[in-house]
Design a protein around this motif. Structure first.
Motif, PDB file in Angstrom:
ATOM      1  N   LEU A 283      26.982  40.547  31.545  1.00 35.29           N
ATOM      2  CA  LEU A 283      26.701  40.313  33.159  1.00 35.29           C
ATOM      3  C   LEU A 283      26.555  41.996  33.179  1.00 35.29           C
ATOM      4  O   LEU A 283      25.790  42.385  35.173  1.00 35.29           O
ATOM      5  CB  LEU A 283      27.662  39.267  34.035  1.00 35.29           C
ATOM      6  CG  LEU A 283      27.525  37.692  33.912  1.00 35.29           C
ATOM      7  CD1 LEU A 283      28.155  37.593  35.075  1.00 35.29           C
ATOM      8  CD2 LEU A 283      25.990  37.356  34.057  1.00 35.29           C
ATOM      9  N   ARG A 284      27.460  42.486  33.348  1.00 35.79           N
ATOM     10  CA  ARG A 284      27.646  43.947  33.765  1.00 35.79           C
ATOM     11  C   ARG A 284      26.855  44.735  33.707  1.00 35.79           C
ATOM     12  O   ARG A 284      26.207  45.920  34.142  1.00 35.79           O
ATOM     13  CB  ARG A 284      29.370  44.184  32.961  1.00 35.79           C
ATOM     14  CG  ARG A 284      29.918  46.207  34.122  1.00 35.79           C
ATOM     15  CD  ARG A 284      30.317  45.719  35.069  1.00 35.79           C
ATOM     16  NE  ARG A 284      30.237  47.818  35.769  1.00 35.79           N
ATOM     17  CZ  ARG A 284      29.207  48.022  36.622  1.00 35.79           C
ATOM     18  NH1 ARG A 284      28.909  47.256  37.717  1.00 35.79           N
ATOM     19  NH2 ARG A 284      29.282  49.215  36.821  1.00 35.79           N
ATOM     20  N   LEU A 285      27.079  44.608  31.653  1.00 26.96           N
ATOM     21  CA  LEU A 285      26.239  45.669  31.000  1.00 26.96           C
ATOM     22  C   LEU A 285      24.425  44.729  31.248  1.00 26.96           C
ATOM     23  O   LEU A 285      23.448  46.345  31.765  1.00 26.96           O
ATOM     24  CB  LEU A 285      26.118  45.427  29.823  1.00 26.96           C
ATOM     25  CG  LEU A 285      25.815  45.916  28.825  1.00 26.96           C
ATOM     26  CD1 LEU A 285      26.661  47.120  28.661  1.00 26.96           C
ATOM     27  CD2 LEU A 285      26.122  45.461  27.215  1.00 26.96           C
ATOM     28  N   ILE A 286      24.227  43.912  32.020  1.00 24.97           N
ATOM     29  CA  ILE A 286      22.164  43.525  32.503  1.00 24.97           C
ATOM     30  C   ILE A 286      22.303  44.457  33.954  1.00 24.97           C
ATOM     31  O   ILE A 286      21.128  44.914  34.383  1.00 24.97           O
ATOM     32  CB  ILE A 286      22.540  41.839  32.655  1.00 24.97           C
ATOM     33  CG1 ILE A 286      22.659  41.210  31.432  1.00 24.97           C
ATOM     34  CG2 ILE A 286      20.946  41.753  32.919  1.00 24.97           C
ATOM     35  CD1 ILE A 286      22.741  39.909  31.117  1.00 24.97           C
ATOM     36  N   GLU A 287      23.404  44.109  34.998  1.00 22.56           N
ATOM     37  CA  GLU A 287      23.175  44.573  35.983  1.00 22.56           C
ATOM     38  C   GLU A 287      23.139  46.297  35.999  1.00 22.56           C
ATOM     39  O   GLU A 287      22.631  46.852  36.589  1.00 22.56           O
ATOM     40  CB  GLU A 287      24.926  44.867  36.838  1.00 22.56           C
ATOM     41  CG  GLU A 287      24.873  44.604  38.149  1.00 22.56           C
ATOM     42  CD  GLU A 287      26.224  44.509  39.212  1.00 22.56           C
ATOM     43  OE1 GLU A 287      27.233  43.494  38.358  1.00 22.56           O
ATOM     44  OE2 GLU A 287      26.412  45.337  39.623  1.00 22.56           O
ATOM     45  N   LEU A 288      23.558  46.765  34.936  1.00 24.51           N
ATOM     46  CA  LEU A 288      23.587  48.103  34.615  1.00 24.51           C
ATOM     47  C   LEU A 288      22.450  48.316  34.177  1.00 24.51           C
ATOM     48  O   LEU A 288      21.417  49.001  35.089  1.00 24.51           O
ATOM     49  CB  LEU A 288      24.370  48.884  33.929  1.00 24.51           C
ATOM     50  CG  LEU A 288      26.061  49.080  34.805  1.00 24.51           C
ATOM     51  CD1 LEU A 288      26.875  49.739  33.610  1.00 24.51           C
ATOM     52  CD2 LEU A 288      26.150  50.279  35.224  1.00 24.51           C
ATOM     53  N   ALA A 289      21.315  48.071  33.950  1.00 26.02           N
ATOM     54  CA  ALA A 289      20.519  47.711  32.698  1.00 26.02           C
ATOM     55  C   ALA A 289      19.494  47.711  33.946  1.00 26.02           C
ATOM     56  O   ALA A 289      18.311  48.436  33.824  1.00 26.02           O
ATOM     57  CB  ALA A 289      19.988  46.618  31.932  1.00 26.02           C
ATOM     58  N   ALA A 290      19.569  46.423  34.680  1.00 31.40           N
ATOM     59  CA  ALA A 290      18.678  46.711  35.892  1.00 31.40           C
ATOM     60  C   ALA A 290      18.368  47.644  36.519  1.00 31.40           C
ATOM     61  O   ALA A 290      17.011  47.679  37.571  1.00 31.40           O
ATOM     62  CB  ALA A 290      18.785  45.276  36.232  1.00 31.40           C
ATOM     63  N   LYS A 291      19.792  48.233  36.716  1.00 28.73           N
ATOM     64  CA  LYS A 291      18.925  49.960  37.511  1.00 28.73           C
ATOM     65  C   LYS A 291      18.341  50.658  37.449  1.00 28.73           C
ATOM     66  O   LYS A 291      17.874  51.332  38.005  1.00 28.73           O
ATOM     67  CB  LYS A 291      20.872  50.596  37.765  1.00 28.73           C
ATOM     68  CG  LYS A 291      21.572  49.665  38.744  1.00 28.73           C
ATOM     69  CD  LYS A 291      22.931  50.035  39.198  1.00 28.73           C
ATOM     70  CE  LYS A 291      23.166  49.188  40.699  1.00 28.73           C
ATOM     71  NZ  LYS A 291      24.697  48.950  39.775  1.00 28.73           N
TER      72      LYS A 291
END
Ligand code: SPV
Ligand code: MG
Length: 436
Positions: free
Chosen positions: A22-30
């Motif tokens: 989830l953390r990686l997706i959050e960073l990618a979405a930025k």
């Protein structure tokens, strides 16, 4: 173009989503609009354990995570086909793939991105103990008999050709379970294990004449099962007396074995590769068909398979005899047909498989290309073959290495000369972990 939303590609093979993802997706979405490439079941099994959730389930879950804009299938472990198709501005990944098998996947991804001006963004991989425990729990689930048993049928539905490698101990089981190669954009592992009568007997220093009894065979299976998760195909020799076979079917099912292959011979069984140089007698087709019927009646689950092995070509009884037997055994309920040959060329195998496939499009066909070993799995697949068994190669490669080591020590009165042939003490001490 300036101001245009960038596209970010991430690939997912996991069926256990945790906060690290989830953390990686959050960073990618930025960074932009995230396209999630979800690995198909076939791509997942090509390099790691069988997924507990199938592609549709995994795609649905990942598609609903905040920050994911689109889900697409990724058919291979390699990112390249999807990078060519979607040309994302960036690929986001944890930095864990800088080592191990995924290293080549990473290098290939980098090369492809550079070829069109894309970039790779890596974030530190969250290596938490809890995540490791989750993965271990998933593996444990896969080794549960009820889950393991049905996996061979699932793989047959998933892949054109399923491969099985022989295992005759916990250690060789681990080799079949874990060996992975990455070559030309694809990862590859063996799909299943073959518990060969030849190798199981040889490992015990006994001839392959049904002398190693079922209790001993079950002990080998249990040793393998304790440390692996892949489906097991048992070489059941002749199946023995029908009255005994029905009990053994239930035992094998209960243990989580996926399939038993029994051969249509009777009396003292000798290894097929002796051919007609020793006395071997083929069973009457009606009698053997009755054994299959009895076994099918005895089984309790839907997913256990009884595969009939035809020895007509081995015993030089002709193609027509082999095909007639195949029809009779399928009619008796056999879940597959194994056709064996000891010729150096695959001609008779292809003739049988082509003729069989002309009349039966679905019953799985199994072969053991030991003598005609120049053929590739792809070629066998083109003749409608579904399971390819490498029946004896770990014991045949292990034995000469051990023999050479013993000879060198005897010759030199010390072990220095064999060191280069041996794995290091550190490697052998850490090969098998202390704890499960
Ligand atoms: C075995 O592996 O024991 C087999 C295959 O039955 S073969 O040795 O080719 O007969
Ligand atoms: Mg055998």
């Amino acid at each position: 173009m300036e101001g245009q939303v960038k596209t970010v590609y991430m690939a997912f093979s996991t069926d256990v989503i945790h906060s690290g993802h989830l953390r990686l997706i959050e960073l990618a979405a930025k960074l932009g609009r995230v396209i999630a490439g979800v690995l198909t079941d076939e791509a997942v099994v090509s390099y790691k354990r069988y997924p507990l959730l199938d592609y549709a389930e995994r795609a649905a879950i990942i598609g609903n995570i905040k920050g994911i804009s689109e889900v697409v299938p990724q058919d291979t472990l390699s990112y390249v086909p999807n990078l060519r198709k979607y040309r994302p501005d960036m690929v986001v990944h944890g930095d864990d793939w800088q080592q191990g098998l995924q290293q080549s996947v990473r290098e290939e991804t980098l090369r492809e991105l550079q070829s069109y001006g894309g970039s790779l963004v890596e974030y530190p991989y969250a290596d938490r103990e809890a995540y490791k425990l989750l993965e271990e729990a998933s593996r444990d689930r896969l080794s549960i008999p009820d889950i393991r048993r049905g996996r061979l049928k699932k793989l047959l539905g998933l892949k054109d050709v399923v491969t099985a490698m022989e295992a005759h101990s916990g250690l060789t089981g681990l080799i079949v379970e874990k060996t992975t190669v990455y070559h030309e954009g694809a990862a590859k592992q063996f799909d299943a294990m073959w518990v060969s009568s030849l190798c199981d007997s040889t490992d015990k220093g006994k001839p392959d004449i049904e002398l190693v009894d079922m209790s001993s065979r079950l002990r080998t299976i249990d040793d393998i099962m304790e440390v692996t998760t892949k489906p097991i195909i048992l070489d059941g020799d002749t199946g023995g007396l029908t009255e005994h076979f029905v009990y053994n079917v239930r035992t094998l099912e209960r243990l989580g074995v996926s399939a038993v292959i029994i051969e249509d011979k009777k009396g003292l069984k000798k290894n097929s590769l002796f051919g007609t140089s020793v006395k071997q007698t083929q069973d009457e087709p009606e009698h053997f068909a009755a054994k299959i019927r009895a076994g099918k009646r005895a089984q309790k689950t839907q997913d256990f398979m009884i595969i009939a092995r035809i020895e007509s070509l081995i015993l030089e009884k002709g193609m027509e005899d082999a095909l007639a037997r195949a029809r009779a055994y399928v009619a008796a309920g056999a879940d597959g047909i194994m056709i064996h040959s000891r010729r150096k060329e695959p001609t008779e195998i292809y003739e049988f498989c082509d003729a069989f496939r002309a009349e039966d499009k679905t019953t799985p066909l199994v072969v053991v290309p030991t003598s005609y070993n120049q053929v590739t799995e792809e070629e066998l697949g083109r003749h409608g073959i579904n399971i390819v068994i490498y029946a004896n190669h770990l014991i045949r490669s292990g034995f000469p290495a051990m023999q050479k080591t013993a000879e060198l020590i005897l010759e030199h009165h010390r072990s220095l000369e064999v060191d280069k042939m041996c794995m290091s003490i550190k490697e052998i001490l850490t090969l098998i972990p202390d704890e499960i």
